[in-house]
Write an enzyme that holds these catalytic residues in place. Structure first.
Site, PDB file in Angstrom:
ATOM      1  N   ASP A 122       0.870  -1.180   0.000  1.00 15.07           N
ATOM      2  CA  ASP A 122       0.000   0.000   0.000  1.00 15.07           C
ATOM      3  C   ASP A 122       0.907   1.230   0.000  1.00 15.07           C
ATOM      4  OD1 ASP A 122       0.857   0.326   2.616  1.00 15.07           O
ATOM      5  OD2 ASP A 122      -1.141   0.236   3.512  1.00 15.07           O
ATOM      6  N   HIS A 123       0.294   2.408   0.152  1.00 13.77           N
ATOM      7  CA  HIS A 123       1.073   3.655   0.098  1.00 13.77           C
ATOM      8  C   HIS A 123       2.186   3.691   1.153  1.00 13.77           C
ATOM      9  CE1 HIS A 123      -2.306   4.002   2.805  1.00 13.77           C
ATOM     10  NE2 HIS A 123      -1.611   4.885   3.507  1.00 13.77           N
ATOM     11  N   CYS A 179       2.915  -3.261   4.158  1.00  9.13           N
ATOM     12  CA  CYS A 179       2.091  -2.110   4.544  1.00  9.13           C
ATOM     13  C   CYS A 179       2.826  -1.415   5.692  1.00  9.13           C
ATOM     14  CB  CYS A 179       0.659  -2.519   4.888  1.00  9.13           C
ATOM     15  SG  CYS A 179       0.472  -3.574   6.330  1.00  9.13           S
ATOM     16  N   GLY A 180       2.154  -0.520   6.402  1.00  6.14           N
ATOM     17  CA  GLY A 180       2.844   0.232   7.444  1.00  6.14           C
ATOM     18  C   GLY A 180       3.405  -0.667   8.530  1.00  6.14           C
ATOM     19  N   THR A 181       2.539  -1.526   9.062  1.00  5.79           N
ATOM     20  CA  THR A 181       2.975  -2.436  10.131  1.00  5.79           C
ATOM     21  C   THR A 181       3.160  -3.866   9.645  1.00  5.79           C
ATOM     22  OG1 THR A 181       0.670  -2.926  10.651  1.00  5.79           O
ATOM     23  CG2 THR A 181       1.712  -1.116  11.886  1.00  5.79           C
ATOM     24  N   GLY A 182       2.622  -4.187   8.501  1.00  8.28           N
ATOM     25  CA  GLY A 182       2.602  -5.579   8.022  1.00  8.28           C
ATOM     26  C   GLY A 182       1.404  -6.353   8.555  1.00  8.28           C
ATOM     27  N   GLY A 188      -2.024  -5.488   8.723  1.00 11.24           N
ATOM     28  CA  GLY A 188      -3.212  -5.524   7.861  1.00 11.24           C
ATOM     29  C   GLY A 188      -3.029  -6.478   6.697  1.00 11.24           C
ATOM     30  N   HIS A 238       9.620 -24.297   8.637  1.00  7.37           N
ATOM     31  CA  HIS A 238       8.646 -25.003   9.477  1.00  7.37           C
ATOM     32  C   HIS A 238       7.194 -24.734   9.077  1.00  7.37           C
ATOM     33  CE1 HIS A 238      11.398 -25.901  13.199  1.00  7.37           C
ATOM     34  NE2 HIS A 238      11.925 -26.319  12.046  1.00  7.37           N
ATOM     35  N   ASN A 239       6.908 -23.533   8.586  1.00  6.34           N
ATOM     36  CA  ASN A 239       5.502 -23.175   8.322  1.00  6.34           C
ATOM     37  C   ASN A 239       5.151 -23.179   6.841  1.00  6.34           C
ATOM     38  OD1 ASN A 239       6.508 -20.954  10.744  1.00  6.34           O
ATOM     39  ND2 ASN A 239       4.947 -22.465  11.237  1.00  6.34           N
ATOM     40  N   ARG A 274       6.938   0.658   8.429  1.00  7.55           N
ATOM     41  CA  ARG A 274       7.093   1.650   9.494  1.00  7.55           C
ATOM     42  C   ARG A 274       7.677   1.021  10.752  1.00  7.55           C
ATOM     43  NH1 ARG A 274       1.093   4.242   8.335  1.00  7.55           N
ATOM     44  NH2 ARG A 274       1.706   5.565   6.586  1.00  7.55           N
ATOM     45  N   ARG A 320       7.240 -33.696  10.079  1.00  4.49           N
ATOM     46  CA  ARG A 320       6.293 -33.364  11.153  1.00  4.49           C
ATOM     47  C   ARG A 320       5.659 -31.994  10.932  1.00  4.49           C
ATOM     48  NH1 ARG A 320      11.329 -32.179  12.844  1.00  4.49           N
ATOM     49  NH2 ARG A 320      11.706 -30.364  14.177  1.00  4.49           N
ATOM     50  N   HIS A 321       6.361 -31.137  10.205  1.00  3.20           N
ATOM     51  CA  HIS A 321       5.813 -29.793   9.960  1.00  3.20           C
ATOM     52  C   HIS A 321       4.651 -29.850   8.974  1.00  3.20           C
ATOM     53  CE1 HIS A 321       9.103 -28.397  12.310  1.00  3.20           C
ATOM     54  NE2 HIS A 321       9.972 -28.973  11.491  1.00  3.20           N
ATOM     55  N   ARG A 336       1.572 -30.841  10.905  1.00  2.00           N
ATOM     56  CA  ARG A 336       1.003 -29.717  11.663  1.00  2.00           C
ATOM     57  C   ARG A 336       0.237 -28.760  10.754  1.00  2.00           C
ATOM     58  NH1 ARG A 336       6.666 -29.608  14.994  1.00  2.00           N
ATOM     59  NH2 ARG A 336       6.138 -31.369  16.323  1.00  2.00           N
TER      60      ARG A 336
HETATM   61  C1  RB5 Z   1      -1.988   2.782   6.491  1.00  2.00           C
HETATM   62  O1  RB5 Z   1      -2.007   3.985   7.169  1.00  2.00           O
HETATM   63  C2  RB5 Z   1      -1.815   1.633   7.465  1.00  2.00           C
HETATM   64  O2  RB5 Z   1      -2.941   1.478   8.235  1.00  2.00           O
HETATM   65  C3  RB5 Z   1      -1.495   0.355   6.706  1.00  2.00           C
HETATM   66  O3  RB5 Z   1      -0.352   0.545   5.938  1.00  2.00           O
HETATM   67  C4  RB5 Z   1      -1.202  -0.876   7.536  1.00  2.00           C
HETATM   68  O4  RB5 Z   1      -0.213  -0.624   8.480  1.00  2.00           O
HETATM   69  C5  RB5 Z   1      -2.349  -1.571   8.112  1.00  2.00           C
HETATM   70  O5  RB5 Z   1      -2.219  -2.588   8.794  1.00  2.00           O
END
Ligand code: RB5
Length: 142
Positions: free
Chosen positions: A9-10, A65-68, A70, A98-99, A109, A132-133, A136
């Site tokens: 995303d942005h 994404c920002g945090t990964g 979403g 393993h996964n 971010r 085994r993986h 699971r």
């Molecule tokens: C966008 O602002 C932010 O919400 C998105 O990139 C992401 O971090 C969502 O999980």
């Protein structure tokens, strides 16, 4: 040359551009699923597009994404997708070994760009150990 799908995303755009260069240097052909604009957009739409491609081709994917968070929530809704949000190389290695993760999620971010490049390399160079993986993973789907 193997292929990897990549989308963001942005909030992940700058990191994706950085990783596109790193992937080329690692001899991976990156298939870009957008966004390519800094304008605000909705990560679930990119996640869906990329997951469809990963399921169709069997090739790995990277979602940013920002945090990964979403991206990983959205991607894991699709049957056949095992998306792993990683913030270190160990997680990336174990997500593959393993996964059997087929999508790597990154938080632009949260993790620095050089660290993300190392995480990507670790994800792409490791393989599923099976045994085994696999049992699971079958238990998750069963
Ligand atoms: C966008 O602002 C932010 O919400 C998105 O990139 C992401 O971090 C969502 O999980």
């Amino acid at each position: 040359m193997p292929s990897v799908h990549i989308g963001c995303d942005h909030a992940g755009l700058d990191l994706k551009r950085f990783l596109l260069e790193k992937l080329a240097a690692l001899n991976w052909r990156a298939i870009n699923h957008g966004t390519d604009s800094a304008e605000s957009c909705d990560y679930p739409l990119i996640a869906k597009k990329l997951c469809d491609a990963v399921i169709r081709t069997g090739e790995p994917g990277i979602l940013i994404c920002g945090t990964g968070i979403g991206m990983s929530i959205a991607a894991n809704r699709f049957p056949g997708i095992r998306a792993a949000l990683c913030s270190c190389e160990l997680q990336a290695r174990m997500a593959r070994r393993h996964n059997n993760a087929n999508i790597l999620c990154l938080g632009a971010r949260v993790s620095g760009s050089e660290l993300c490049a190392a995480i990507v390399a670790s994800f792409l160079e490791n393989e599923f150990e099976g045994g085994r993986h696999q049992r699971r993973l079958d238990e998750i789907d069963g």
